[in-house]
Design an enzyme around this catalytic site. Structure first.
Site, PDB file in Angstrom:
ATOM      1  N   ASP A 305       0.837  -1.176   0.146  1.00  0.00           N
ATOM      2  CA  ASP A 305      -0.065   0.143  -0.030  1.00  0.00           C
ATOM      3  C   ASP A 305       0.838   1.262  -0.037  1.00  0.00           C
ATOM      4  OD1 ASP A 305      -2.384  -1.147   0.109  1.00  0.00           O
ATOM      5  OD2 ASP A 305      -2.434  -1.458   2.098  1.00  0.00           O
ATOM      6  N   ASP A 553      -9.185  -6.119   2.244  1.00  0.00           N
ATOM      7  CA  ASP A 553      -8.040  -6.546   1.934  1.00  0.00           C
ATOM      8  C   ASP A 553      -7.932  -8.026   2.220  1.00  0.00           C
ATOM      9  OD1 ASP A 553      -6.898  -3.988   1.331  1.00  0.00           O
ATOM     10  OD2 ASP A 553      -5.976  -3.658   3.380  1.00  0.00           O
TER      11      ASP A 553
END
Lengths: 711, 162, 538
Positions: A305, A553
């Site tokens: 990320d 996620d």
């Protein structure tokens, strides 16, 4: 974080007394058979040699040495096995100590458990499925559950990134780690205790229950195969030598067998695996499977990320960019006004910078009474909607006076006009295209050009508009984490490709990626794109590592070969991942990769060492196996004192090398950021050539000492 | 084990046809067509070599050039004792071994030693030529040498090639 | 010295030139891309496939491929067995030789079917013309089998379909378009140099001194060419390539060496063409360097002229022996007894390793086994699970590779020990056992297990025990490794090689050096004691 680390380091000390006891229990052949077949053969050799010492008569023709020799050899063989079980027990003790230390770091919130008619405050880890808890506004939901009673707005921003609280009522699912924004609800807990991942790690450390990972299985097969070959070699030799009239001592032949067998790696293999898991624990990461630690070494694609991993995750103002006709100051003032209700880090940064520069305007009554417009995925703007009074309720005399330097500001004059006109108006900042839609009265080309210029520097352009006028842009900049560049360079040196996932626009993302040393970006990505990417890379044969914290996620975390969840994340993410980072430091995945590589390197190094050791052992032992044979003289390059000292010296070396290598097994071979080819050549030189040379020197030295002692 | 039996049987059934046919086709090709084709080529192109490189001496077949003879006459060159080589039938000797025999042949036949030596060297050269370019060691073919002697000096070798 | 060095270089360069072209052709067979003269070749093949009832495009899984391979080889074995047993009543038996004993028939049939060609029968004297012609069948199908398996193995590496080709089509193409045409050319060359080609069994002639002699003769050229080119190695005559009719001069000596090396060396080249030139070069380098070093080691021992042919002498004999045994052909042009202990040791090492270069196809696959073992033994050292051609090596592959490696010492050492314990060595070599007697017995099983075929014992070993024991060792030494290697190929065939370089690049110098070192180390670890008490003590 440093505080936590220190705490963990000072955690419970390994229980070495228990380790000692364990190491003795592990001498049980049944245990060895399951866990360490190489050592089982050594133990069988011990029994046979001991029997030769006790009843030499039963081995007529195969016993040629004094009785003490057999007892000493038997002792060395038993010691060899014990060193192996000891190394395993010590690494287990260290692992357990590590887990105990981690327990204190586990994320835990107090929960109001309903017992009978009253509420009892308990730590969330003590909750069981079926328990009912009350959660009031502002409190965290302790664990996944279903709303039993009541309705509330739940803030799920930590999970979805969606800042608008979602409305849930009886029967709705709520997720652990999310926050109740309004009201109070009763929740029935449905999930197992979140700490189960710590339990998983404990069982990993307890070697007996540890499922072997692929490379460990392969290595074990290889070691068993080598052992089998040497068994065949030595037993065939026993028969053949007999027919050639060679006088063979069975104990010396068994010594040859044990010396040739890969006892060093066979003895240390279990310890290395446990040590790998413990080392991950040292980084405050809980591994739920040994396989994941090992897979971390194999990772060749890391999906990271942007926010939180590569950048600090807090965008701050770099500069204000005015459009034609406005000044920097005016943009700052407008941005300030648009941020007065903004509690996000960005909003606070804007206010801070405006204040620093003195670009602050007094708040007018309409602003003060205005309504906050919060950022949402739909409108992608935030700001203030000015209060619309009934006509005539506000008088012009109630207006605050501007500081002298702001009196000339067009923004101020605009505000004054709005006070007077009392028509509906907003002060907004937000995504450029969203502002464009709302405020058409602007030179679009100029705005877009300026926005692009900001993107090119890696900043995020935020347009600022007062009423319908677009004043300028804020260049918001997310700063790189300290040392991220070095870390990523190290990762790249070992051949790992990095992919950065971000919702940012392509241009911005690319600049950041370039600065940080990222190979590829997925710009404008939605959380679900992560999973798609993981699956794609895996189909291409890559081993993929991901980190994440949100429920969105979870599928990617579950699918990835190495998935690291932040402990601050949702329980869904923590359940799906095969590792949990208790520090919630997304950059930790780089550390985990390093530990994984070290684990594999240590296995490889000691295996190589074990095998190249054999060269020397043939030269030291084989002449002793066939003493007096003319061929023995050919091999006797070592000129050892006597066959007896040659055997003893070799066997002592063979046993002692195991404890000598325990520190290396526990600490791991040093990881260096460099191309693998170089690692290969260097480690082969150290452990391959070193493994070939060291025993020659060491055995010769031990032999010299023994010669002094014995004779 | 019994579980696999049906699938093994099925495999055998499936393979029986193609295996047998492939086998038959290859067998016919390599045990008949191949040697017979070579037989034809050999008998047409190299009839001498194909039939064993037979030496003709005074119209009589006196053995193969390539197979050593257990010569006893002191008037002829002798090959190595048959048990000294690997095949036991090779007619080849080293040049030195040939030179060493020249005095004996000279004394029993009265042929000029220099001439005998010339014949040896001629044979040596011929062998070098047949090994052209492959750097084989020097050697002498005793059969060819003896044949040369007998054919050149029939009067010295009465009763030979009879 | 310079002459000898040039002779060595000449052989290697010519073998490599041939291997280069053969490698290119093998690549076409592997990938299915059009070959040179494709239209012509397929016009020949099409009717043959039709007769055979084979659809060459029907690709098989590794299990199907192995089963087809075993079926075909079983047929060949049974065929040879029956022919030998019944040669007394079969046609083309001018000299009236009787059928062989069942155990000798079993031994000879398995020996030829497994490409070993260990001979316990008395060469030319014990076979009828019909048997000699019949043995052409295994002499083509045995190398064809190994080449087909090697082709399928390489084909399996880059694919992900799980299918590795059609065995019958591969075998037919190998026999029809490689083995047959090259054998014909080589046979004609040999023929021109004096190798006979006739259907007469005996040549009856006079002699210089008026005696009459009968010289055994026959279709030698057609036998000799496939014997060398197909790594068979069994002599038409008992004396094998020492016999002037099999190997008449220095030129044929080198010709035979060059052609026996050609296909084994073509395999790493084909592998390189399919999976990257560097990878092929790495294997080729290991083969050539090992071959060169072992040859140098053997040369240092010198040698006695006794037992050698004058037309080859020391160097020509050693070069032939080294190449023939290195390529698991097993043909000899001198008595093994004439070799120095160093040369004998070198031959043993070649047979222990079986892969420098080893037999066509089989040797290459064995080298891949060494590569897998090497990669797993030391590969973890870089911190990644080892990969071969970009595919992670799975525990199953390691297990298969370890078993393949284990088969060889087990098949050599245990039968040798048994032969001693039950007195079968003493039975034919007498007591007490000398180191040389032991060396001969060890060599017999080593040669059998490696499918080599050279031996010390020869007709001495024509006893039921030796016939059956070495027969079994040959069968196991042939088909167990081929089965395991095809299983490994099957593992690869489902994954599809990636283009990415491995953690330890298998085309790099470090890997090449390591593979070389560990190949020797592993073999030495397993066999050193047995060399020390035998061949070393001469």
């Amino acid at each position: 974080m440093n505080l936590l680390r220190t705490h963990a380091k000072n955690g419970p000390r390994p229980d070495y007394r228990r380790a000692l006891l364990d190491s003795l229990v592990k001498l049980n052949p049944l245990y060895l058979g399951k866990d360490s077949p190489v050592m089982l053969v050594v133990e069988a050799g011990f029994a046979l040699v001991l029997a030769m010492g006790l009843a030499p008569g039963a081995f007529a023709g195969l016993v040629n040495q004094a009785r003490w020799f057999y007892f000493v050899i038997a002792g060395i063989l038993l010691l060899t096995v014990w060193f192996s079980t000891l190394s395993e027990a010590v690494s287990e003790a260290q692992g357990r100590a590590r887990v105990d230390a981690l327990r204190t770091l586990e994320k835990d919130v107090p929960a109001r458990k309903i017992v009978g008619h009253s509420e009892v405050i308990v730590p969330s880890r003590h909750l069981d499925p079926g328990d009912v808890v009350r959660v009031n506004a502002g409190e965290f939901i302790p664990r996944d559950g279903v709303i039993k009673e009541g309705k509330a707005y739940i803030d799920e921003s930590m999970m979805t990134g969606e800042s608008i609280p979602s409305y849930k009522e009886s029967g709705g699912h709520v997720i652990g780690g999310t926050k109740v924004a309004t009201d109070s609800i009763l929740v029935t807990i449905v999930a197992e205790a979140g700490k189960s991942y710590l339990d998983q790690m404990i069982s990993l450390v307890e070697n007996a229950k540890r499922p072997k990972s692929a490379s460990e299985v392969s290595l074990t097969i290889l070691l068993v195969g080598l052992t089998a070959i040497f068994l065949v070699v030595c037993s065939a030799f026993l028969f053949l030598a007999d027919h050639l009239g060679l006088l063979i001592d069975l104990a010396i032949l068994i010594s040859l067998l044990v010396a040739l067998m890969p006892t060093t790696i066979g003895g240390l293999l279990p310890a290395i695996g446990v040590a790998g898991i413990a080392r991950v624990g040292e980084a405050n990461v809980v591994a739920k499977s040994g396989k994941a630690v090992e897979a971390a070494g194999d990772v060749d694609i890391l999906i990271l990320d942007k926010t939180g991993t590569i950048t600090e995750g807090q965008r701050t103002v770099k500069e204000f960019v005015p459009l034609k006709g406005y000044t920097k100051e005016e943009v700052g003032q407008a941005a300030y006004l648009a941020s007065i209700y903004d509690q996000t880090p960005e909003g606070r940064s804007i206010i801070e910078v405006s204040k620093e520069n003195g670009w602050v305007l007094p708040l007018t009554p309409r602003l003060l009474a205005g309504k906050s417009i919060d950022f949402s995925a739909e409108n992608r703007v935030s700001g203030v909607e000015l209060f619309v009074p009934r006509p005539g309720t506000l008088g012009i005399q109630e207006l605050p006076t501007a500081p002298p330097e702001a009196a000339e500001s067009r923004i101020w004059r605009l505000l004054l006009d709005l006070e007077v006109s009392a028509r509906p108006a907003k002060v907004l900042k937000g995504a450029v295209d969203a502002i464009l839609d709302l405020s058409p009265e602007v030179n679009e080309a100029e705005l877009l050009w300026q926005a692009q210029e900001i993107s090119k520097t890696g900043g995020t352009p935020i347009a600022v508009a007062v009423d319908r006028l677009v004043v300028g842009l804020i260049n918001l900049r997310d700063n790189l984490k300290p040392h991220i560049r070095e870390k990523l360079d190290a990762v790249r040196a070992t051949g790992i490709k990095t992919v950065m996932v971000t919702g940012d626009a392509e241009l911005t993302a690319r600049v950041i990626a370039q600065e940080a040393g990222i190979d590829e970006v997925m710009a404008g990505a939605k959380p679900a794109d992560k999973l798609v990417r993981v699956e794609l890379e895996q189909k291409r044969g890559h081993v993929v590592g991901v980190e994440g914290d949100g429920t969105n996620d979870a599928p990617a975390l579950a699918k990835a070969d190495v998935g690291i969840a932040m402990n601050s994340g949702t329980s869904a993410a923590r359940e799906a991942a095969n590792m949990v980072d208790l520090d919630s430091d997304p950059a930790k995945i780089l550390k985990v990769v390093e530990v994984g590589k070290q684990l594999l390197m240590t296995r490889g190094a000691i295996t190589t060492f074990s095998v190249t050791n054999d060269i020397a052992k043939y030269f030291t032992l084989f002449p002793a196996v066939i003493p007096g044979n003319p061929a023995a003289r050919l091999l006797d390059v070592m000129q050892l004192h006597s066959p007896v000292t040659a055997v003893l010296a070799t066997m002592i070396f063979n046993a002692a090398i195991i404890p000598a290598l325990i520190p290396l097994s526990l600490k791991g071979v040093k990881f260096r950021a460099e191309p693998m080819e170089r690692t290969f050549v260097r480690n082969m030189a150290i452990y391959g050539l070193g493994g070939a040379v060291l025993p020659f020197l060491a055995i010769k030295a031990i032999d010299l000492l023994l010669a002094l002692v014995i004779g | 084990m019994m579980k696999f039996l049906p699938s093994v049987l099925r495999s055998i059934r499936e393979n029986a046809q193609p295996a047998l046919r492939t086998f038959a086709a290859i067998a016919v090709l390599v045990m008949l067509a191949y040697p017979l084709a070579l037989l034809g080529i050999g008998q047409l192109a190299f009839p001498g070599q194909s039939n064993g490189s037979v030496m003709m001496c005074n119209g009589k077949a006196v053995g193969s050039t390539l197979i050593g003879q257990n010569v006893t006459s002191p008037m002829l060159f002798h090959p190595r004792p048959s048990n000294e080589s690997a095949s036991g039938v090779d007619p080849h000797i080293r040049p030195e071994a040939a030179y060493a025999q020249i005095p004996r042949i000279n004394s029993t036949t009265d042929i000029d030693a220099r001439f005998i030596r010339l014949l040896v060297e001629k044979n040596l050269d011929a062998n070098r030529a047949s090994n052209a370019g492959v750097l084989a060691p020097d050697y002498v073919n005793v059969n060819e040498l003896n044949l040369d002697l007998i054919q050149r000096f029939p009067e010295k070798y009465p009763g030979f090639c009879a | 010295m310079i002459e000898e060095a040039s002779q060595f270089v000449l052989v290697i360069v010519w073998a490599l030139i041939l291997a280069y072209f053969l490698g290119g052709y093998l690549t076409r067979l592997i990938t299915g891309r059009p070959r040179m003269f494709e239209t012509f070749l397929s016009r020949i093949e099409r009717p043959v496939f039709r007769i055979m009832g084979i659809d060459p495009t029907r690709s098989m899984t590794w299990k199907e491929y192995l089963f087809a391979l075993l079926s075909m080889n079983a047929l060949v074995g049974v065929f040879s067995f029956v022919v030998l047993l019944a040669q007394g009543v079969l046609p083309l038996n001018p000299t009236g030789v009787p059928g062989t004993s069942p155990d000798l028939a079993f031994h000879t049939a398995t020996s030829f079917a497994t490409n070993t060609d260990l001979q316990h029968y008395a060469g030319e004297a014990s076979l009828s013309l019909f048997s000699q012609l019949s043995l052409m069948v295994p002499m083509f199908i045995a190398p064809g089998t190994a080449i087909a398996a090697g082709i399928a193995f390489i084909r399996a590496l880059p694919t992900s379909t799980g299918k590795i080709g059609n065995f019958y089509a591969d075998l037919t193409r190998v026999v029809l378009t490689i083995l047959l045409p090259v054998s014909i050319v080589v046979a004609i060359l040999l023929n021109s140099q004096g190798v006979p080609q006739t259907l007469n069994g005996l040549l009856t002639t006079g002699s210089f001194e008026g005696a009459s002699q009968t010289i055994p003769i026959g279709p030698v050229a057609s036998w000799e060419s496939i014997k060398m080119f197909g790594q068979n190695g069994g002599g038409f005559f008992g004396a094998n390539s020492a016999h002037p009719f099999e190997n008449p001069n220095g030129f044929t000596n080198l010709l035979e060496v060059i052609f026996l090396l050609a296909v084994p060396l073509a395999f790493p080249i084909a592998y390189g063409k399919v999976l990257g030139r560097g990878r092929g070069l790495a294997f080729l380098a290991v083969i050539l360097v090992s071959f060169f070093l072992l040859f140098g080691f053997a040369l240092l021992g010198g040698g006695a002229p006794i037992g050698q042919e004058t037309r080859f002498q020391g160097f020509g004999s050693l070069l032939f022996q080294q190449s023939s045994i290195g390529a698991n052909t097993g043909a000899t042009n001198a008595l093994l007894e004439s070799l120095s202990h160093r040369a004998t040791t070198s031959l043993f090492v070649l047979m222990f390793i079986q892969a420098v270069p080893g037999g066509a196809g089989a040797g290459f696959m064995t080298l891949v086994i060494y590569a897998i073992l090497t990669l797993f033994l030391v590969g973890l050292i870089v911190g990644k699970t080892p990969e071969f051609i970009g595919i992670k090596i799975s525990p199953r592959q390691v297990r298969l590779a370890v078993i393949t490696f284990l088969v060889h010492p087990v098949l050599i050492l245990i039968p040798t020990a048994i032969a001693f314990v039950y007195g079968h060595v003493q039975g034919i070599l007498g007591t007490p056992t000398t180191p040389f007697g032991y060396t001969q017995a060890l060599y017999e099983f080593t040669s059998a297990a490696a499918n080599n075929g050279s031996d010390f014992l020869g007709t001495l070993a024509n006893t039921p025990f030796w016939n059956i024991a070495t027969g079994l060792v040959m069968v196991l030494g042939r088909y167990v490794p081929i089965g395991l290697m095809l299983a490994i190929a099957g593992e690869f065939s489902t994954q599809g090689a990636r283009g990415t370089p491995e953690p330890i690049r298998t085309d790099g110098l470090p890997f090449t050096v390591t593979l070389f070192g560990l190949t020797f180390l592993l073999s030495a670890l397993a066999f050193l004691p047995f060399l020390v008490i035998g061949p070393f003590v001469r």
